[in-house]
Design a protein around this motif. Structure first.
Motif, PDB file in Angstrom:
ATOM      1  N   GLN A 188       0.854  -1.193   0.000  1.00  0.00           N
ATOM      2  CA  GLN A 188       0.000   0.000   0.000  1.00  0.00           C
ATOM      3  C   GLN A 188       0.892   1.247   0.000  1.00  0.00           C
ATOM      4  OE1 GLN A 188      -2.583   0.561   3.400  1.00  0.00           O
ATOM      5  NE2 GLN A 188      -4.065   1.772   2.248  1.00  0.00           N
ATOM      6  N   PRO A 189       1.570   1.503  -1.118  1.00  0.00           N
ATOM      7  CA  PRO A 189       2.562   2.584  -1.139  1.00  0.00           C
ATOM      8  C   PRO A 189       1.932   3.968  -1.119  1.00  0.00           C
ATOM      9  CG  PRO A 189       2.325   1.646  -3.326  1.00  0.00           C
ATOM     10  CD  PRO A 189       1.507   0.782  -2.403  1.00  0.00           C
ATOM     11  N   GLY A 235      -0.426  11.206  -1.479  1.00  0.00           N
ATOM     12  CA  GLY A 235      -1.517  10.251  -1.323  1.00  0.00           C
ATOM     13  C   GLY A 235      -1.006   8.894  -0.872  1.00  0.00           C
ATOM     14  N   ILE A 236      -1.953   8.012  -0.557  1.00  0.00           N
ATOM     15  CA  ILE A 236      -1.676   6.621  -0.219  1.00  0.00           C
ATOM     16  C   ILE A 236      -2.637   5.765  -1.016  1.00  0.00           C
ATOM     17  CG2 ILE A 236      -1.667   4.877   1.608  1.00  0.00           C
ATOM     18  CD1 ILE A 236      -0.946   7.042   3.589  1.00  0.00           C
ATOM     19  N   GLY A 237      -2.114   4.782  -1.724  1.00  0.00           N
ATOM     20  CA  GLY A 237      -2.935   3.986  -2.626  1.00  0.00           C
ATOM     21  C   GLY A 237      -3.823   2.989  -1.897  1.00  0.00           C
ATOM     22  N   ALA A 297      -5.727  -2.997   4.556  1.00  0.00           N
ATOM     23  CA  ALA A 297      -4.899  -1.991   5.213  1.00  0.00           C
ATOM     24  C   ALA A 297      -4.639  -2.373   6.665  1.00  0.00           C
ATOM     25  CB  ALA A 297      -5.576  -0.629   5.140  1.00  0.00           C
ATOM     26  N   PRO A 298      -3.412  -2.169   7.159  1.00  0.00           N
ATOM     27  CA  PRO A 298      -3.133  -2.450   8.576  1.00  0.00           C
ATOM     28  C   PRO A 298      -3.954  -1.554   9.497  1.00  0.00           C
ATOM     29  CG  PRO A 298      -1.101  -2.198   7.310  1.00  0.00           C
ATOM     30  CD  PRO A 298      -2.215  -1.732   6.434  1.00  0.00           C
ATOM     31  N   SER A 299      -4.234  -2.031  10.691  1.00  0.00           N
ATOM     32  CA  SER A 299      -5.017  -1.280  11.663  1.00  0.00           C
ATOM     33  C   SER A 299      -4.101  -0.610  12.681  1.00  0.00           C
ATOM     34  CB  SER A 299      -6.005  -2.191  12.398  1.00  0.00           C
ATOM     35  OG  SER A 299      -6.957  -2.723  11.509  1.00  0.00           O
ATOM     36  N   GLY A 300      -4.419   0.637  13.010  1.00  0.00           N
ATOM     37  CA  GLY A 300      -3.692   1.361  14.032  1.00  0.00           C
ATOM     38  C   GLY A 300      -4.620   1.780  15.155  1.00  0.00           C
ATOM     39  N   THR A 301      -4.049   2.279  16.224  1.00  0.00           N
ATOM     40  CA  THR A 301      -4.834   2.757  17.352  1.00  0.00           C
ATOM     41  C   THR A 301      -4.333   4.124  17.782  1.00  0.00           C
ATOM     42  OG1 THR A 301      -5.594   2.270  19.597  1.00  0.00           O
ATOM     43  CG2 THR A 301      -3.355   1.621  19.063  1.00  0.00           C
ATOM     44  N   LEU A 302      -5.246   4.971  18.256  1.00  0.00           N
ATOM     45  CA  LEU A 302      -4.914   6.294  18.766  1.00  0.00           C
ATOM     46  C   LEU A 302      -5.594   6.473  20.112  1.00  0.00           C
ATOM     47  CD1 LEU A 302      -3.798   9.182  18.530  1.00  0.00           C
ATOM     48  CD2 LEU A 302      -5.888   9.794  17.287  1.00  0.00           C
ATOM     49  N   GLN A 303      -4.803   6.815  21.129  1.00  0.00           N
ATOM     50  CA  GLN A 303      -5.322   7.008  22.475  1.00  0.00           C
ATOM     51  C   GLN A 303      -4.894   8.386  22.981  1.00  0.00           C
ATOM     52  OE1 GLN A 303      -3.917   3.705  24.833  1.00  0.00           O
ATOM     53  NE2 GLN A 303      -4.309   2.233  23.203  1.00  0.00           N
ATOM     54  N   LEU A 310      -6.513   3.112   7.259  1.00  0.00           N
ATOM     55  CA  LEU A 310      -6.394   4.135   6.235  1.00  0.00           C
ATOM     56  C   LEU A 310      -6.437   3.444   4.871  1.00  0.00           C
ATOM     57  CD1 LEU A 310      -6.015   7.126   5.688  1.00  0.00           C
ATOM     58  CD2 LEU A 310      -3.546   6.789   5.813  1.00  0.00           C
ATOM     59  N   GLN A 311      -7.622   3.464   4.256  1.00  0.00           N
ATOM     60  CA  GLN A 311      -7.814   2.738   3.004  1.00  0.00           C
ATOM     61  C   GLN A 311      -7.285   3.509   1.792  1.00  0.00           C
ATOM     62  OE1 GLN A 311      -8.841  -0.301   2.838  1.00  0.00           O
ATOM     63  NE2 GLN A 311      -9.771  -0.632   4.843  1.00  0.00           N
TER      64      GLN A 311
END
Length: 278
Positions: free
Chosen positions: A209-210, A228-230, A237-243, A269-270
């Motif tokens: 996902q460059p 951009g991100i493709g 897409a990998p999953s992230g977390t924000l706290q 982030l798709q």
């Protein structure tokens, strides 16, 4: 002097001659080269300004007065360096340059940073304020870049795991803290079933996902700066977390208002497509 001259003349020419490498030899050079380095005692500051404006200078934005410093792991200052590597790409693809951050498992390498920003619209400049980052700790992750597979410009990958003591926006400047917005206790990284992240979040992956950074011109001939991100491949897409421990506002007039904590357990982030037009 005469003896020295005779000695130099007696050395075989082939022993000290330099030979030009042919293109065929250079073509055989591949990835897997790199270096390691540290930023021990690093600090930077000044009044330089980075500005992006339209062709007629009527609109744009600027970042200025950037400063940053890092505290170090004094017990082992060079045991956990940055790494700059050139990695071999997939068959038929370009090599990949990787800048990997220290793992920083002990969390002793901590950053402080601040910068001012302003926006220009209609030919007028509007000061936006100062952004201050306190106790930013980076745990691994990397920045990668290479040649895009199907476009011009620069392809990139980026992964991040970090904690941040506070992110402060002071709209009246760093010397006027009366009105502020403060996000404190930030944590970001790969999603971990609601727990604190323990691995970097791959925001962009240079193979699956460059990201892309380039300049484009639309059908009407209007140029734009593009980032951009493709779309991801079949793996998703990998999953992230924000706290965020607390979101607060401070004012000399209204006092303090705290909105409490916020947590996003999983972010994907798709696709990203941002254009800065003239």
């Amino acid at each position: 002097m005469k003896r020295l001259l005779l000695l130099l003349l007696s050395v075989p020419a082939a022993a000290c001659a330099l030979e030009r490498l042919p293109d065929s030899a250079l073509a055989k050079v591949s990835g897997r080269d790199g270096m390691s380095f540290n930023l021990s005692g690093f600090a930077i500051g000044g009044n330089a300004e980075l500005r992006y404006t339209t062709g007629d200078n009527s609109s744009g934005f600027a970042i200025s007065s950037f400063s940053a410093s890092r505290s170090d792991n004094t017990g082992a200052p060079f045991a956990d360096p940055y790494r700059l590597d050139v990695l071999k790409g997939a068959p038929g693809m370009a090599d990949i340059i990787t800048l990997a951050r220290p793992a920083n498992a002990a969390g002793l390498e901590v950053w402080q940073a601040a910068f001012d920003f302003s926006v220009r619209a209609g030919g007028r400049d509007a000061y936006g304020g100062c952004v201050m980052l306190k106790d930013l700790t980076l745990f691994g992750g990397a920045l990668q870049w290479s040649t895009p597979q199907a476009d011009e410009g620069l392809a990139f990958g980026y992964s991040l795991r970090a904690t941040l003591g506070s992110l402060t926006l002071q709209p009246n400047g760093r010397d006027a803290p009366g009105e502020t917005m403060v996000l404190s206790g930030l944590r970001i990284g790969a999603a971990n079933d609601g727990a604190d992240p323990v691995a970097p979040w791959k925001v962009a992956d240079i193979t699956s996902q460059p990201g892309i950074f380039n300049a484009r011109t639309d059908a009407a001939g209007n140029p734009s700066l593009h980032i951009g991100i493709g779309w991801p491949d079949a793996q998703g897409a990998p999953s992230g977390t924000l706290q965020i421990s607390n979101i607060g506002f401070r004012s000399d007039v209204g006092g303090a208002v705290d909105l409490g904590s916020s947590r996003i357990g999983a972010i994907q982030l798709q696709y990203l497509d941002i254009k800065f037009r003239q």
